[in-house]
Write a protein that holds these residues in place. Structure first.
Motif, mmCIF file in Angstrom:
data_model
loop_
_atom_site.group_PDB
_atom_site.id
_atom_site.type_symbol
_atom_site.label_atom_id
_atom_site.label_comp_id
_atom_site.label_asym_id
_atom_site.label_seq_id
_atom_site.Cartn_x
_atom_site.Cartn_y
_atom_site.Cartn_z
ATOM 1 N N ASN A 1 13.413 48.140 54.043
ATOM 2 C CA ASN A 1 12.350 47.795 54.875
ATOM 3 C C ASN A 1 12.136 48.781 56.027
ATOM 4 N N ILE A 2 11.160 49.178 56.338
ATOM 5 C CA ILE A 2 10.643 50.074 57.383
ATOM 6 C C ILE A 2 9.659 49.601 58.244
ATOM 7 N N TYR A 3 9.666 49.675 59.579
ATOM 8 C CA TYR A 3 8.414 49.078 60.289
ATOM 9 C C TYR A 3 8.157 50.047 61.376
ATOM 10 N N GLY A 4 6.626 50.012 61.589
ATOM 11 C CA GLY A 4 5.984 50.676 62.444
ATOM 12 C C GLY A 4 4.697 50.638 62.547
ATOM 13 N N LEU A 5 4.030 51.356 63.441
ATOM 14 C CA LEU A 5 2.334 51.171 63.699
ATOM 15 C C LEU A 5 2.087 52.567 63.625
ATOM 16 N N THR A 6 0.794 52.829 63.489
ATOM 17 C CA THR A 6 -0.172 54.154 63.829
ATOM 18 C C THR A 6 0.453 54.719 65.131
ATOM 19 N N GLU A 7 0.523 53.914 66.117
ATOM 20 C CA GLU A 7 0.893 53.828 67.400
ATOM 21 C C GLU A 7 2.252 54.434 67.777
ATOM 22 N N THR A 8 3.219 54.148 66.706
ATOM 23 C CA THR A 8 4.484 54.474 66.947
ATOM 24 C C THR A 8 4.775 55.796 65.957
ATOM 25 N N THR A 9 3.590 56.502 65.577
ATOM 26 C CA THR A 9 4.046 57.800 64.524
ATOM 27 C C THR A 9 4.847 57.275 63.309
ATOM 28 N N SER A 10 4.484 56.260 62.498
ATOM 29 C CA SER A 10 5.134 55.680 61.560
ATOM 30 C C SER A 10 6.474 54.815 62.160
ATOM 31 N N PRO A 11 7.623 55.057 61.652
ATOM 32 C CA PRO A 11 8.562 53.979 62.086
ATOM 33 C C PRO A 11 9.269 53.748 63.578
ATOM 34 N N VAL B 1 12.817 43.528 59.382
ATOM 35 C CA VAL B 1 12.143 44.831 59.278
ATOM 36 C C VAL B 1 13.135 46.087 59.723
ATOM 37 N N GLY B 2 14.339 45.401 60.059
ATOM 38 C CA GLY B 2 15.401 46.360 60.474
ATOM 39 C C GLY B 2 15.961 46.243 62.013
ATOM 40 N N VAL B 3 16.496 47.672 62.542
ATOM 41 C CA VAL B 3 16.700 47.684 63.813
ATOM 42 C C VAL B 3 16.112 48.765 64.237
ATOM 43 N N PRO B 4 15.916 48.949 65.847
ATOM 44 C CA PRO B 4 15.158 50.205 66.309
ATOM 45 C C PRO B 4 15.880 51.458 65.789
ATOM 46 N N ILE B 5 15.031 52.599 65.617
ATOM 47 C CA ILE B 5 15.656 53.683 65.462
ATOM 48 C C ILE B 5 16.305 54.498 66.471
ATOM 49 N N TYR B 6 16.487 55.952 66.591
ATOM 50 C CA TYR B 6 16.919 56.505 67.659
ATOM 51 C C TYR B 6 16.022 56.657 68.712
ATOM 52 N N ASN B 7 16.668 56.449 69.928
ATOM 53 C CA ASN B 7 15.887 56.643 71.108
ATOM 54 C C ASN B 7 14.705 55.532 71.432
ATOM 55 N N THR B 8 14.926 54.544 70.662
ATOM 56 C CA THR B 8 13.727 53.517 70.674
ATOM 57 C C THR B 8 14.205 52.145 71.274
ATOM 58 N N VAL B 9 13.478 51.643 72.410
ATOM 59 C CA VAL B 9 13.810 50.375 73.052
ATOM 60 C C VAL B 9 12.506 49.352 72.679
ATOM 61 N N VAL B 10 13.141 48.363 72.039
ATOM 62 C CA VAL B 10 12.051 47.275 71.486
ATOM 63 C C VAL B 10 12.316 46.037 72.493
ATOM 64 N N ARG B 11 11.504 45.521 73.298
ATOM 65 C CA ARG B 11 11.568 44.316 73.720
ATOM 66 C C ARG B 11 10.979 43.148 73.276
ATOM 67 N N ILE B 12 11.366 41.945 73.203
ATOM 68 C CA ILE B 12 10.483 40.696 72.844
ATOM 69 C C ILE B 12 10.244 40.218 74.119
ATOM 70 N N VAL B 13 8.669 40.073 74.401
ATOM 71 C CA VAL B 13 8.330 39.510 75.840
ATOM 72 C C VAL B 13 7.318 38.280 75.304
ATOM 73 N N ASP B 14 7.355 37.442 76.668
ATOM 74 C CA ASP B 14 6.623 36.093 76.553
ATOM 75 C C ASP B 14 5.287 36.477 76.998
ATOM 76 N N GLU B 15 4.168 35.711 76.980
ATOM 77 C CA GLU B 15 2.914 35.860 77.538
ATOM 78 C C GLU B 15 2.714 36.705 78.954
ATOM 79 N N ASP B 16 3.604 36.402 79.644
ATOM 80 C CA ASP B 16 3.748 37.145 81.164
ATOM 81 C C ASP B 16 4.564 38.364 81.290
ATOM 82 N N GLY B 17 4.950 38.768 79.905
ATOM 83 C CA GLY B 17 5.685 40.085 80.066
ATOM 84 C C GLY B 17 7.102 39.964 80.224
ATOM 85 N N LYS B 18 7.606 38.787 80.512
ATOM 86 C CA LYS B 18 9.119 38.520 80.768
ATOM 87 C C LYS B 18 10.010 38.848 79.437
#
Length: 551
Positions: A346-356, A377-394
């Protein structure tokens, strides 16, 4: 003096040092030139019975750039690429960069309405199109647009095999008022365009996406973005000059642009193109070319499994397989392994993340969510920080569901001429993906839902309102609502619910045919249900959830 004496940091790319310790980001042209210097005689593109070396590709793209400039092209101008998977796409993209321009990727399935919108938004001054696409679509759109120069080309060029599986019925077409690409390249053969100094932050191409809201927007993908994720593909998967890249993803799509073209230019690995996907031919091509790596939608791999020549030995070389763009059922991964002996990562990304932004390591297999049965969908690739946030951005802890917010060197600079949309989707440079999921205790990410109503059919993103706008053009339609419903092959497919005007009569088949004539093939509804009333709440908002429940 070698290229490494002038720019010593290039050596780090060629030596395969991990992306997280590379402090500088050159542009794609510099990396391509380093590959030419290192491996000029190696194959850059294989297209049926034609091979184009990296040195020849360098000469062809010089000629293309010189031709653009001779036609009045200026630095920063946009070149719209309206082609399928042919060598001319790569030539035009590289040549555009050499002329100091920005490439604009356009889906070859787009019809007049869609092409008009993208040319208007990008203000492209040059259009490069297949002859058939010019005849059927572009010739009706270019007059009145910003396009000053039209270059046409044939899918039959750069090969002589004329494979019936993909070229049946294809012929060269006369396109009056346009410049033939082969004639342009011959006219400027041996010419070199003036040197252009592209900065890492310069836009390499615009890739149109519905993003997280509304109609298509041009994601401004910089050279820094492309170089970073090209290297991420190379280092994460272990791709080098001994690999062979199989081009099954559309080149106009971010996966094809980075996971096919950019990785080939960076690693010096041949890119195998086949114009369009034919499953049986693809299997034979894998066997003949000894392809080792590919990335594409899961629908590609389902098609290969169902081909008449689906034999394990023919895919023996294809050991590096990745799939993204649409959910992957674990049962499909196992069925593919049973058929061909290989695991689909599996690999995951969006147009806005230039693929993965996420991927499964080549040496690992993705875990399955025990509750939903979803594949990670995997784990974040190099130098990438991904957060899971609620509706308030927490930020939420592991196991809790929220929106994925991504930041890293691959996140695009924003949307072309849309500062308000940029600020909404990318506040502070952090991409609010619109995808909902969670991270488990071990750092694996899972996508469990979409925050928005966007439909994902086989990796193609569809905005319901665009389909609804076309439905409303039908004289019998009173109201229309479009949703995505489960589909065994595409993951999701488009379903339309319509109510009719009083006294009107129309069949679902007639409505499908009406939309099919006016939209790209992946967008029009495969299912239409005629109902008395489209359900809405008290404020008049369509209750899409209720429609999805009806199926």
């Amino acid at each position: 003096m070698s290229v490494y004496d002038e720019k010593p940091w290039l050596a780090r790319y060629d030596q395969g040092q991990p992306a997280e310790i590379t402090p500088e980001y050159p542009n794609m042209l510099e990396l391509f030139r380093a590959t030419v210097a290192r491996n000029g005689s190696g194959d850059a593109i294989r297209y049926f019975d034609r091979k184009i070396s990296f040195a020849e590709l360098d000469e062809l793209t010089d000629a293309f750039a010189a031709g653009l400039i001779a036609e009045g092209f200026q630095r920063g101008d946009r070149v719209a690429l309206f082609m399928q998977n042919v060598p001319q796409f790569v030539i035009a993209q590289l040549g555009t960069w050499k002329a100091g321009g920005i490439a604009v990727s356009i889906n070859p399935m787009n019809k007049e309405r869609e092409l008009t919108e993208l040319l208007k938004d990008s203000e492209a001054t040059v259009l490069v199109a297949l002859q058939s696409l010019h005849r059927d679509v572009a010739s009706k759109v270019v007059p009145g647009s910003t396009v000053r120069t039209v270059i046409t080309t044939s899918e039959l060029d750069f090969q002589t095999r004329n494979e019936p599986a993909v070229f049946s019925g294809v012929e060269r077409i006369d396109c009056p008022g346009t410049i033939d690409m082969l004639e342009l390249l011959e006219k400027h053969k041996g010419s070199k365009p003036p040197a252009v100094d592209l900065k890492p932050e310069d836009v390499a191409f615009l890739t149109y996406t519905s993003g997280t809201t509304g109609p298509p927007k041009g994601a401004m993908t910089t050279h820094r973005n492309v170089v970073f994720n090209a290297q991420s593909y190379r280092d994460w998967i272990g791709i080098g000059p001994d690999d062979v890249v199989l081009g099954v993803a559309p080149l106009f799509h971010i996966t094809g642009l980075v996971g096919h073209i950019a990785i080939s230019l960076l690693a010096g690995a041949p890119l195998v193109l086949m114009y369009r996907l034919d499953p049986a031919l693809t299997i034979e091509t894998i066997a003949a070319e000894k392809a080792t790596f590919t990335v594409g939608s899961i629908t590609v791999f389902i098609a290969l499994m169902n081909a008449k020549n689906a034999e394990k030995d023919k895919l023996a070389s294809l050991t590096k397989i990745y799939s993204g763009g649409a959910p992957i059922p674990p049962s499909t991964v196992e069925a593919f392994r049973s058929t061909f002996g290989h695991y689909i990562h599996n690999i995951y990304g969006l147009t806005e993340t230039t693929s993965p932004s996420h991927a499964v390591p080549l040496s690992a297999e993705a875990p399955v969510d025990p509750a939903s049965g979803a594949l990670s969908v995997g784990v974040p690739i190099y130098n990438t920080v991904v957060r899971i946030v609620d509706e308030d951005g927490k930020e939420l802890p592991p196991g809790e569901v929220g929106e994925l917010v991504t930041e890293g060197p691959q996140v695009v600079a924003g949307y072309w001429n849309k500062p308000a949309e940029t600020e909404k989707a990318l506040p502070g440079g952090r991409l609010h993906t619109g995808d909902v999921g969670y991270m488990d205790e071990n750092g694996w990410f899972y996508i469990v839902d979409r925050k928005k109503d966007q439909i994902n059919a086989g990796g193609y993103k569809i905005w319901p309102r665009e389909v609804e706008d076309v439905l409303y053009e039908h004289p019998a339609v009173r109201e229309a609502a479009v949703v995505g419903v489960p589909d065994e092959y595409r993951g999701e497919t488009v379903k339309a619910f319509v109510s009719l005007k009083e006294g009107a009569s129309v069949t679902p088949e007639e409505i499908i045919a009406f939309t099919k004539e006016r939209m790209a093939a992946y967008k029009y509804p495969r299912l239409v249900e005629i109902i008395d009333e489209v359900p809405k709440n008290a404020s008049g908002k369509i209750l899409r959830r209720e429609l999805r429940a009806r199926g």
